[in-house]
Design an enzyme around this catalytic site. Structure first.
Site, PDB file in Angstrom:
ATOM      1  N   ASP A   1      -3.324   6.111   6.469  1.00 29.50           N
ATOM      2  CA  ASP A   1      -3.740   7.407   6.994  1.00 29.50           C
ATOM      3  C   ASP A   1      -4.676   7.121   8.180  1.00 29.50           C
ATOM      4  OD1 ASP A   1      -4.076  10.218   6.943  1.00 29.50           O
ATOM      5  OD2 ASP A   1      -5.771  10.092   5.600  1.00 29.50           O
TER       6      ASP A   1
ATOM      7  N   ARG B   1       1.504  11.513  -9.615  1.00 30.20           N
ATOM      8  CA  ARG B   1       1.947  10.150  -9.285  1.00 30.20           C
ATOM      9  C   ARG B   1       3.343   9.848  -9.827  1.00 30.20           C
ATOM     10  NH1 ARG B   1      -2.552   7.339  -7.394  1.00 30.20           N
ATOM     11  NH2 ARG B   1      -4.539   7.793  -8.385  1.00 30.20           N
TER      12      ARG B   1
ATOM     13  N   PHE C   1      -0.738  16.425   3.639  1.00 34.13           N
ATOM     14  CA  PHE C   1      -1.132  15.729   2.419  1.00 34.13           C
ATOM     15  C   PHE C   1       0.042  15.700   1.448  1.00 34.13           C
ATOM     16  CE2 PHE C   1      -3.116  14.791  -1.588  1.00 34.13           C
ATOM     17  CZ  PHE C   1      -4.023  13.811  -1.217  1.00 34.13           C
TER      18      PHE C   1
ATOM     19  N   GLU D   1       0.845  -1.189   0.000  1.00 33.64           N
ATOM     20  CA  GLU D   1       0.000   0.000   0.000  1.00 33.64           C
ATOM     21  C   GLU D   1       0.884   1.244   0.000  1.00 33.64           C
ATOM     22  OE1 GLU D   1      -2.359   1.653  -0.740  1.00 33.64           O
ATOM     23  OE2 GLU D   1      -4.036   1.567   0.665  1.00 33.64           O
ATOM     24  N   ASP D   2       0.364   2.338  -0.511  1.00 32.12           N
ATOM     25  CA  ASP D   2       1.164   3.564  -0.562  1.00 32.12           C
ATOM     26  C   ASP D   2       1.277   4.237   0.799  1.00 32.12           C
ATOM     27  OD1 ASP D   2      -1.523   4.326  -0.566  1.00 32.12           O
ATOM     28  OD2 ASP D   2      -1.402   5.512  -2.391  1.00 32.12           O
TER      29      ASP D   2
HETATM   30  P1  IMP Z   1      -6.980   5.571   4.933  1.00 29.14           P
HETATM   31  O1  IMP Z   1      -8.081   4.607   4.648  1.00 29.14           O
HETATM   32  O2  IMP Z   1      -7.472   6.827   5.572  1.00 29.14           O
HETATM   33  O3  IMP Z   1      -5.829   4.973   5.699  1.00 29.14           O
HETATM   34  O4  IMP Z   1      -6.468   6.089   3.543  1.00 29.14           O
HETATM   35  C1  IMP Z   1      -5.625   5.389   2.757  1.00 29.14           C
HETATM   36  C2  IMP Z   1      -5.645   5.925   1.350  1.00 29.14           C
HETATM   37  O5  IMP Z   1      -5.898   7.332   1.297  1.00 29.14           O
HETATM   38  C3  IMP Z   1      -4.299   5.742   0.731  1.00 29.14           C
HETATM   39  O6  IMP Z   1      -4.218   4.502   0.088  1.00 29.14           O
HETATM   40  C4  IMP Z   1      -4.200   6.900  -0.232  1.00 29.14           C
HETATM   41  O7  IMP Z   1      -4.720   6.511  -1.481  1.00 29.14           O
HETATM   42  C5  IMP Z   1      -5.071   7.976   0.354  1.00 29.14           C
HETATM   43  N1  IMP Z   1      -4.251   8.981   1.066  1.00 29.14           N
HETATM   44  C6  IMP Z   1      -4.175   9.183   2.395  1.00 29.14           C
HETATM   45  N2  IMP Z   1      -3.335  10.183   2.691  1.00 29.14           N
HETATM   46  C7  IMP Z   1      -2.864  10.627   1.507  1.00 29.14           C
HETATM   47  C8  IMP Z   1      -1.915  11.658   1.141  1.00 29.14           C
HETATM   48  O8  IMP Z   1      -1.320  12.368   1.963  1.00 29.14           O
HETATM   49  N3  IMP Z   1      -1.688  11.807  -0.189  1.00 29.14           N
HETATM   50  C9  IMP Z   1      -2.300  11.050  -1.142  1.00 29.14           C
HETATM   51  N4  IMP Z   1      -3.167  10.066  -0.842  1.00 29.14           N
HETATM   52  C10 IMP Z   1      -3.456   9.870   0.464  1.00 29.14           C
HETATM   53 MG    MG Z   2      -4.335   4.099  -1.903  1.00 23.78          MG
END
Ligand code: IMP
Ligand code: MG
Length: 169
Positions: free
Chosen positions: A96, A158, A145, A92-93
């Site tokens: 958050d 990207r 972000f 995963e990238d």
């Molecule tokens: P979560 O479900 O809140 O943990 O969000 C995860 C997803 O939100 C990641 O896979 C990203 O695609 C997107 N995301 C969260 N923070 C960022 C950021 O700072 N930049 C770009 N994408 C983000």
């Molecule tokens: Mg993602």
């Protein structure tokens, strides 16, 4: 664009993560890449992991076009192959809130992999809403972000080789 993590630092850290993954998976690994943000990380990771390695893709949606989460996770594209009996690492990238990852871990665990671990390039622990295990974390960052190295803002940035942030973020 401001640089948060340089391309060189990312490449160095990806090599370290690949060694950690190798240590835990001596017989090989099946990587599950979360589209689209983790594709660049996956591409560098697989070339640094000196192991028998296969990979597959899935896509989820938890975000609208901008930067705020809806908290709702949907599976947009499923894997092509089964996971039962395999040593799986989710790639995963960024973690958050953790909502996306905890959803993915739950549905993939139900498919009977022999082991299920997670690799994330970035983690923002201060944003966490659910406690989710991540065995391999590239970099822990503050609440900001970020874009680049696979991460986007409204589909853009990207392709940057580094992780950066926009002015005003
Ligand atoms: P979560 O479900 O809140 O943990 O969000 C995860 C997803 O939100 C990641 O896979 C990203 O695609 C997107 N995301 C969260 N923070 C960022 C950021 O700072 N930049 C770009 N994408 C983000
Ligand atoms: Mg993602």
């Amino acid at each position: 664009m401001n640089t948060l993590i340089s391309a060189d630092d990312i490449q160095q850290r990806v090599r370290e993560l690949a060694q950690e993954i190798r240590g835990d998976h001596p017989d090989g690994v099946h990587l599950v890449c979360v589209l689209k943000g983790a594709t660049i990380f996956l591409a560098d990771l697989v070339r640094a992991v000196p192991l028998p390695c296969t990979f597959d893709f899935l896509a989820v949606s938890s975000y609208a076009a901008g930067t705020t989460t809806t908290g709702e996770v949907r599976l947009l594209k499923d894997l092509d192959t089964a996971l039962d009996g395999r040593h799986v690492v989710i790639v995963e990238d960024i973690v958050d809130t953790g909502l996306t990852l905890s959803y993915l871990q739950e549905i993939l665990k139900a498919r009977g992999p022999k082991a299920l671990r997670t690799a994330c390039l970035l983690s923002k622990p201060s944003r966490r809403k659910v406690d989710v295990p991540v065995e391999y974390v590239g970099f822990t960052i503050e609440d900001r972000f970020v874009v680049g190295y696979g991460l986007d803002y409204a589909g853009q940035y990207r392709n940057l080789p580094y992780v950066g942030y926009l002015d005003g973020e």
